[in-house]
Motif scaffolding. Structure first.
Motif, PDB file in Angstrom:
ATOM      1  N   ARG A  91      81.106   4.468  52.180  1.00 57.48           N
ATOM      2  CA  ARG A  91      82.102   3.739  52.976  1.00 57.48           C
ATOM      3  C   ARG A  91      82.168   4.289  54.395  1.00 57.48           C
ATOM      4  NH1 ARG A  91      85.024   4.175  48.112  1.00 57.48           N
ATOM      5  NH2 ARG A  91      86.144   5.964  48.938  1.00 57.48           N
ATOM      6  N   THR A  92      82.081   5.599  54.530  1.00 58.31           N
ATOM      7  CA  THR A  92      82.095   6.222  55.850  1.00 58.31           C
ATOM      8  C   THR A  92      80.886   5.775  56.664  1.00 58.31           C
ATOM      9  OG1 THR A  92      83.267   8.137  54.953  1.00 58.31           O
ATOM     10  CG2 THR A  92      82.115   8.449  57.054  1.00 58.31           C
ATOM     11  N   ALA A  93      79.720   5.733  56.037  1.00 60.09           N
ATOM     12  CA  ALA A  93      78.495   5.303  56.727  1.00 60.09           C
ATOM     13  C   ALA A  93      78.629   3.865  57.216  1.00 60.09           C
ATOM     14  CB  ALA A  93      77.289   5.444  55.806  1.00 60.09           C
ATOM     15  N   VAL A 140      74.272   3.837  64.335  1.00 62.32           N
ATOM     16  CA  VAL A 140      73.426   3.361  63.230  1.00 62.32           C
ATOM     17  C   VAL A 140      72.635   4.526  62.640  1.00 62.32           C
ATOM     18  CG1 VAL A 140      71.474   1.880  62.628  1.00 62.32           C
ATOM     19  CG2 VAL A 140      73.314   0.998  64.084  1.00 62.32           C
ATOM     20  N   LEU A 141      72.078   5.382  63.489  1.00 60.12           N
ATOM     21  CA  LEU A 141      71.335   6.548  63.015  1.00 60.12           C
ATOM     22  C   LEU A 141      72.228   7.474  62.178  1.00 60.12           C
ATOM     23  CD1 LEU A 141      68.726   8.295  63.096  1.00 60.12           C
ATOM     24  CD2 LEU A 141      69.698   9.390  65.121  1.00 60.12           C
ATOM     25  N   THR A 142      73.452   7.704  62.649  1.00 66.77           N
ATOM     26  CA  THR A 142      74.388   8.539  61.902  1.00 66.77           C
ATOM     27  C   THR A 142      74.729   7.903  60.563  1.00 66.77           C
ATOM     28  OG1 THR A 142      75.318   9.385  63.966  1.00 66.77           O
ATOM     29  CG2 THR A 142      76.639   9.687  61.993  1.00 66.77           C
ATOM     30  N   GLY A 143      74.933   6.596  60.549  1.00 63.30           N
ATOM     31  CA  GLY A 143      75.222   5.900  59.295  1.00 63.30           C
ATOM     32  C   GLY A 143      74.068   5.987  58.303  1.00 63.30           C
ATOM     33  N   ILE A 164      81.331   0.571  63.736  1.00 62.23           N
ATOM     34  CA  ILE A 164      81.866   0.949  65.050  1.00 62.23           C
ATOM     35  C   ILE A 164      80.798   0.763  66.126  1.00 62.23           C
ATOM     36  CG2 ILE A 164      82.616   2.946  66.417  1.00 62.23           C
ATOM     37  CD1 ILE A 164      84.155   3.864  63.902  1.00 62.23           C
ATOM     38  N   GLY A 165      79.575   1.161  65.812  1.00 62.93           N
ATOM     39  CA  GLY A 165      78.480   0.978  66.768  1.00 62.93           C
ATOM     40  C   GLY A 165      78.259  -0.488  67.110  1.00 62.93           C
ATOM     41  N   ILE A 210      75.146   4.687  72.200  1.00 62.02           N
ATOM     42  CA  ILE A 210      76.217   4.788  71.200  1.00 62.02           C
ATOM     43  C   ILE A 210      75.880   3.944  69.982  1.00 62.02           C
ATOM     44  CG2 ILE A 210      78.624   4.196  70.688  1.00 62.02           C
ATOM     45  CD1 ILE A 210      79.268   4.901  73.618  1.00 62.02           C
ATOM     46  N   GLY A 211      75.439   2.719  70.212  1.00 57.51           N
ATOM     47  CA  GLY A 211      75.076   1.843  69.094  1.00 57.51           C
ATOM     48  C   GLY A 211      73.951   2.428  68.261  1.00 57.51           C
ATOM     49  N   LEU A 212      72.919   2.910  68.924  1.00 60.30           N
ATOM     50  CA  LEU A 212      71.774   3.507  68.223  1.00 60.30           C
ATOM     51  C   LEU A 212      72.186   4.755  67.457  1.00 60.30           C
ATOM     52  CD1 LEU A 212      68.698   3.486  67.713  1.00 60.30           C
ATOM     53  CD2 LEU A 212      68.476   4.904  69.754  1.00 60.30           C
TER      54      LEU A 212
END
Length: 125
Positions: free
Chosen positions: A30-32, A67-70, A38-39, A62-64
C-alpha cells in the motif's frame, strides 16, 4: 488413515507471526502504491499549471524517483516477506535495518525535491 486428520506444518507453529508478516507485507505494498501515486499526481498537477524548464526537470525527477521508490519498495518488501517467513520458522528473526534505511533515504530525497519544487514554483509566481 483418517481424512479429517490434518498435517501440522512448520508454518502452523507460528501462525500469529506469519499473519503479522503478511500484514506487514501488504502495508508495504500500500505504501508503494501511495508513493507512486504521489509521483503521478505531481506530474499531472504540474503539466496543467506551469511551463518553467527548471521546474519541468524537477517534476520529472520527482516523478521518476517516486516510481523508482515504489518499485524498490515492492521488490524489497517481497524479498523481506520470504526472508521473514523463513526466519520465523527457524526462530532466527533479524530486523531489516538496511531495507528501512535505503527506503528512508529514497523518500527523503523525494521529499527534498518536493520542497525544492514548491519553493521554486512559489518564487516564480
Amino acid at each position: 488413515m483418517d481424512e479429517n486428520k490434518r498435517t501440522v506444518t512448520e508454518d502452523s507453529k507460528y501462525i500469529q507471526q506469519h499473519l503479522a508478516n503478511e500484514r506487514t507485507f501488504l502495508a508495504w505494498i500500500r505504501t508503494a502504491i501511495a508513493i507512486m501515486g504521489i509521483g503521478f499526481l505531481i506530474l499531472n498537477l504540474h503539466i496543467k499549471s506551469a511551463t518553467q524548464s527548471l521546474s519541468n526537470m524537477t517534476v520529472q525527477i520527482i516523478g521518476l524517483l517516486s516510481v523508482l521508490t515504489g518499485v524498490c519498495t515492492i521488490l524489497f518488501s517481497t524479498i523481506s516477506y520470504f526472508q521473514k517467513a523463513k526466519q520465523i520458522n527457524e526462530q532466527t528473526f533479524r530486523p531489516s535495518r538496511s531495507l528501512i534505511l535505503f527506503l528512508a533515504l529514497l523518500m527523503l530525497l523525494v521529499t527534498f525535491l518536493f520542497g525544492y519544487y514548491f519553493f521554486v514554483s512559489l518564487i516564480g509566481k
